[in-house]
Each structure stands twice: as structure tokens, then as C-alpha cells.
Motif scaffolding. Structure first.
Motif, PDB file in Angstrom:
ATOM      1  N   LEU A  79       0.818  -1.207   0.000  1.00 28.10           N
ATOM      2  CA  LEU A  79       0.000   0.000   0.000  1.00 28.10           C
ATOM      3  C   LEU A  79       0.856   1.264   0.000  1.00 28.10           C
ATOM      4  CD1 LEU A  79      -2.784  -1.134   2.488  1.00 28.10           C
ATOM      5  CD2 LEU A  79      -3.021  -0.809   0.023  1.00 28.10           C
ATOM      6  N   GLU A  80       1.970   1.231   0.714  1.00 25.08           N
ATOM      7  CA  GLU A  80       2.867   2.392   0.724  1.00 25.08           C
ATOM      8  C   GLU A  80       3.468   2.621  -0.660  1.00 25.08           C
ATOM      9  OE1 GLU A  80       5.578   1.386   3.807  1.00 25.08           O
ATOM     10  OE2 GLU A  80       4.299   2.130   5.428  1.00 25.08           O
ATOM     11  N   THR A  81       3.828   1.521  -1.331  1.00 25.73           N
ATOM     12  CA  THR A  81       4.339   1.632  -2.701  1.00 25.73           C
ATOM     13  C   THR A  81       3.259   2.186  -3.624  1.00 25.73           C
ATOM     14  OG1 THR A  81       5.842  -0.240  -2.367  1.00 25.73           O
ATOM     15  CG2 THR A  81       5.325   0.357  -4.642  1.00 25.73           C
ATOM     16  N   SER A  82       2.039   1.665  -3.488  1.00 23.54           N
ATOM     17  CA  SER A  82       0.926   2.132  -4.316  1.00 23.54           C
ATOM     18  C   SER A  82       0.650   3.607  -4.076  1.00 23.54           C
ATOM     19  CB  SER A  82      -0.339   1.317  -4.019  1.00 23.54           C
ATOM     20  OG  SER A  82      -0.202  -0.011  -4.468  1.00 23.54           O
ATOM     21  N   ALA A  83       0.643   4.023  -2.808  1.00 29.23           N
ATOM     22  CA  ALA A  83       0.355   5.422  -2.480  1.00 29.23           C
ATOM     23  C   ALA A  83       1.372   6.355  -3.127  1.00 29.23           C
ATOM     24  CB  ALA A  83       0.339   5.602  -0.966  1.00 29.23           C
ATOM     25  N   MET A  84       2.639   5.968  -3.063  1.00 27.51           N
ATOM     26  CA  MET A  84       3.699   6.797  -3.646  1.00 27.51           C
ATOM     27  C   MET A  84       3.534   6.879  -5.176  1.00 27.51           C
ATOM     28  SD  MET A  84       7.814   6.332  -3.210  1.00 27.51           S
ATOM     29  CE  MET A  84       7.764   4.689  -3.957  1.00 27.51           C
ATOM     30  N   GLU A  85       3.260   5.748  -5.800  1.00 26.59           N
ATOM     31  CA  GLU A  85       3.094   5.729  -7.261  1.00 26.59           C
ATOM     32  C   GLU A  85       1.810   6.430  -7.692  1.00 26.59           C
ATOM     33  OE1 GLU A  85       5.559   1.551  -8.006  1.00 26.59           O
ATOM     34  OE2 GLU A  85       3.369   1.548  -7.992  1.00 26.59           O
ATOM     35  N   LEU A  86       0.753   6.314  -6.874  1.00 29.55           N
ATOM     36  CA  LEU A  86      -0.508   6.985  -7.199  1.00 29.55           C
ATOM     37  C   LEU A  86      -0.376   8.501  -7.111  1.00 29.55           C
ATOM     38  CD1 LEU A  86      -2.962   4.538  -5.417  1.00 29.55           C
ATOM     39  CD2 LEU A  86      -3.077   5.182  -7.838  1.00 29.55           C
ATOM     40  N   GLU A  87       0.423   8.985  -6.185  1.00 29.63           N
ATOM     41  CA  GLU A  87       0.676  10.431  -6.115  1.00 29.63           C
ATOM     42  C   GLU A  87       1.329  10.920  -7.408  1.00 29.63           C
ATOM     43  OE1 GLU A  87       2.990  11.046  -2.625  1.00 29.63           O
ATOM     44  OE2 GLU A  87       1.310  10.807  -1.243  1.00 29.63           O
ATOM     45  N   ASP A  88       2.226  10.098  -7.943  1.00 31.25           N
ATOM     46  CA  ASP A  88       2.916  10.455  -9.190  1.00 31.25           C
ATOM     47  C   ASP A  88       1.951  10.424 -10.381  1.00 31.25           C
ATOM     48  OD1 ASP A  88       5.363  10.943 -10.794  1.00 31.25           O
ATOM     49  OD2 ASP A  88       4.926   8.939 -11.572  1.00 31.25           O
ATOM     50  N   ILE A  89       1.110   9.379 -10.440  1.00 32.66           N
ATOM     51  CA  ILE A  89       0.212   9.232 -11.595  1.00 32.66           C
ATOM     52  C   ILE A  89      -0.895  10.285 -11.575  1.00 32.66           C
ATOM     53  CG2 ILE A  89      -1.466   7.579 -10.636  1.00 32.66           C
ATOM     54  CD1 ILE A  89       0.105   7.241 -14.088  1.00 32.66           C
ATOM     55  N   THR A  90      -1.366  10.662 -10.381  1.00 33.00           N
ATOM     56  CA  THR A  90      -2.388  11.717 -10.317  1.00 33.00           C
ATOM     57  C   THR A  90      -1.801  13.058 -10.753  1.00 33.00           C
ATOM     58  OG1 THR A  90      -1.900  11.971  -7.942  1.00 33.00           O
ATOM     59  CG2 THR A  90      -3.815  10.638  -8.533  1.00 33.00           C
ATOM     60  N   ALA A  91      -0.555  13.327 -10.368  1.00 34.80           N
ATOM     61  CA  ALA A  91       0.106  14.566 -10.805  1.00 34.80           C
ATOM     62  C   ALA A  91       0.272  14.572 -12.319  1.00 34.80           C
ATOM     63  CB  ALA A  91       1.466  14.703 -10.118  1.00 34.80           C
ATOM     64  N   PHE A  92       0.597  13.416 -12.886  1.00 38.55           N
ATOM     65  CA  PHE A  92       0.760  13.282 -14.341  1.00 38.55           C
ATOM     66  C   PHE A  92      -0.540  13.640 -15.060  1.00 38.55           C
ATOM     67  CE2 PHE A  92       0.261  10.738 -18.179  1.00 38.55           C
ATOM     68  CZ  PHE A  92       1.444  10.960 -18.856  1.00 38.55           C
TER      69      PHE A  92
END
Length: 295
Positions: free
Chosen positions: A92-105
Motif C-alpha cells: 500500500l505504501e508503494t501504491s500510495a507513492m506511485e498513485l501520487e505520481d500518476i495523479t500529478a501526471f
């Protein structure tokens, strides 16, 4: 020699087993003699108490063994639970970090699409700075959160290892909601984004150039020596001829922003990127909430 050792071992083991059986038989005989003596001496009451005491001792021994076994099982369950929770947290921590990046994209692409779309509603030719935004919406990324541990828990039936009912329900609900949102994202990708890309390439390839002829000629001249040093088959892959003297299409932003198909393309871009951004942002919130439960 080996046969002799083997035979000796068999004899020794047979003697040990025989001695063990004799010991057991002697204990049984000992208790039988006590019972016979007590019965023969008409001490039935004492015999009954002895029998009850023996039964109570056996029951206590069984209960103790069961309790020890239960303690061991519970300790093993807690160790397994701790390991699974750690794995879930890592996912979940990995997902949260990657989701922050994809939402910014996708937020950046949605903003660029909206800016281009708004330019159609203004009089006059859009400023040259709009050119920097034209290519951004044509980019896309596909992402799926890390769900391996969560799916494995449910599919294997090991979710009962988790002691918290609210965590079990939260995990099941999380996967169901994420799967639904990912399907929505796929739908926006297919229905709006891909349609926009088709129009984008058809229009921009034939209408808009971002470099003038002198700029392209200067760049080729500066790299002529490098280009000529390439092998012949590599030279044939060069984008421009070495002696170009014209641009095949004219740049005209005013005409471009009067093109209905061009407007529809960016409207589709805007719809796709805006909604994909919203969906990924919801997944990010769900992920952070579940992380809070795990804490």
C-alpha cells in the motif's frame, strides 16, 4: 562386516523395544494389583476414589495438552498475521507513492487540455505559448496499484488469519472499489483518449510545425559532419534530407483553432484526462485510508 553391524543393530533395537514393553506391562500389572487388592479387601470406596482421581488426572493432562497446542497455534497465527500486515503495508505504501505520481501526471494533462480547449472560445489567434501545451495531452500512462498480497489473502482463503473483522471488511471493500475504478479508467482511456489521439495525429502532422525552415537548416548544418559519418543505411533513416529548402506544410494557429475536429480532439483529451485524474485520486484516498487501518 556391514551385515554383522546391521544384525547387531536389529538385535539391540529389538532388545530396547522388548524392555520398553516389559516396563509398560509391569506398570499395568502394578496398577492391576492395586485394584485387585482394594477390591478383595472390600475397599470399593477407596478404589472408586482412586479410579476417579486417575480419570481426573488424565482429563487434566488432556486439557493442558490442548491448551498448549492452542497457545502454539495462536502464536503461529499472530506471527503469520504480523508478516501479512507488513507485506500489505509495503504494498500500500508503494501504491500510495506511485498513485501520487500518476495523479500529478494526469492533472497536468487535464490542465493542458483545458487550456487548449479554452483557447477556441477567444477572439483572435492564440499566443505562441499555446504551442507548448499542444503535445502534452497526447501522452498517457497505464497504472495499476500493487494488489498482490491483498488478492492472495482473499483468493487463498487466508484472510481469516487477520484478527480484525473491520480490517477484513476494509480489505475486501478496497479491492472491489479499486477494481471498479480501474475499469472506469480503462473505459475513459478507450472511449475518449484513443479517439482524441487519432484526430490529434491526423491534424497536427499536416498543419502544425514548431520549427521554421532556417532553424531546421541550421541544425542540419551544425550536425552535417556527424550525419555524414554514419553508415549508409543509418543515413537513410534521417528525418530530413540534407538539402531541404522548403517546409511541406504551413504553420497557421488561426486556422488550427477554427478546426472543428481539432476542438473535438481536445475536448476528448480533456474528458479523458480529467476523469482519469479523478479516479486515480479516489484510489489514492482509499489506499491511504486502508493504510490508516493497518496502522
Amino acid at each position: 562386516m556391514l551385515w554383522f553391524l546391521f544384525f547387531t543393530t536389529l538385535v539391540f533395537n529389538a532388545q530396547k523395544r522388548s524392555q520398553y514393553l516389559l516396563n509398560q506391562l509391569s506398570m499395568i500389572s502394578f496398577f492391576r494389583r492395586i485394584r485387585r487388592t482394594q477390591v478383595s479387601e472390600s475397599r470399593f470406596g477407596k478404589y472408586l476414589l482412586y479410579a476417579i482421581g486417575e480419570i481426573i488426572l488424565v482429563v487434566i493432562g488432556i486439557l493442558i495438552a490442548l491448551q498448549i497446542n492452542e497457545w502454539n497455534n495462536e502464536r503461529h497465527r499472530k506471527e503469520t498475521e504480523a508478516t501479512l500486515i507488513k507485506q500489505l503495508k509495503n504494498d500500500l505504501e508503494t501504491s500510495a507513492m506511485e498513485l501520487e505520481d500518476i495523479t500529478a501526471f494526469y492533472l497536468k494533462r487535464a490542465q493542458a487540455s483545458a487550456a487548449v480547449e479554452r483557447a477556441f472560445w477567444k477572439k483572435g489567434t492564440p499566443p505562441d505559448s499555446i504551442i507548448d501545451l499542444l503535445g502534452s495531452p497526447a501522452r498517457s500512462r497505464i497504472y495499476s496499484p500493487v494488489l498482490g498480497t491483498a488478492r492472495s489473502l482473499i483468493n487463498s482463503g487466508k484472510i481469516d488469519i487477520l484478527s480484525s473483522d473491520s480490517l477484513k471488511n476494509g480489505l475486501i471493500s478496497y479491492l472491489e472499489k479499486v477494481d471498479y475504478l480501474l475499469k472506469d479508467i480503462s473505459r475513459y482511456e478507450e472511449t475518449y483518449y484513443r479517439e482524441a489521439v487519432k484526430s490529434f495525429h491526423n491534424i497536427l502532422t499536416s498543419v502544425l510545425w514548431t520549427e521554421s525552415l532556417p532553424e531546421i537548416q541550421k541544425r542540419i548544418e551544425e550536425n552535417r559532419d556527424t550525419i555524414m559519418q554514419r553508415k549508409m543505411f543509418q543515413l537513410k533513416l534521417n528525418n530530413y534530407p540534407l538539402d531541404l529548402d522548403t517546409i511541406p506544410f504551413n504553420s497557421n494557429l488561426e486556422d488550427l483553432f477554427k478546426n472543428r475536429d481539432f476542438y473535438i480532439a481536445y475536448k476528448n483529451f480533456s474528458t479523458a484526462h480529467r476523469n482519469i485524474y479523478y479516479k486515480y485520486d479516489v484510489i489514492l484516498e482509499l489506499t491511504q485510508d486502508l493504510l490508516g487501518q493497518l496502522e
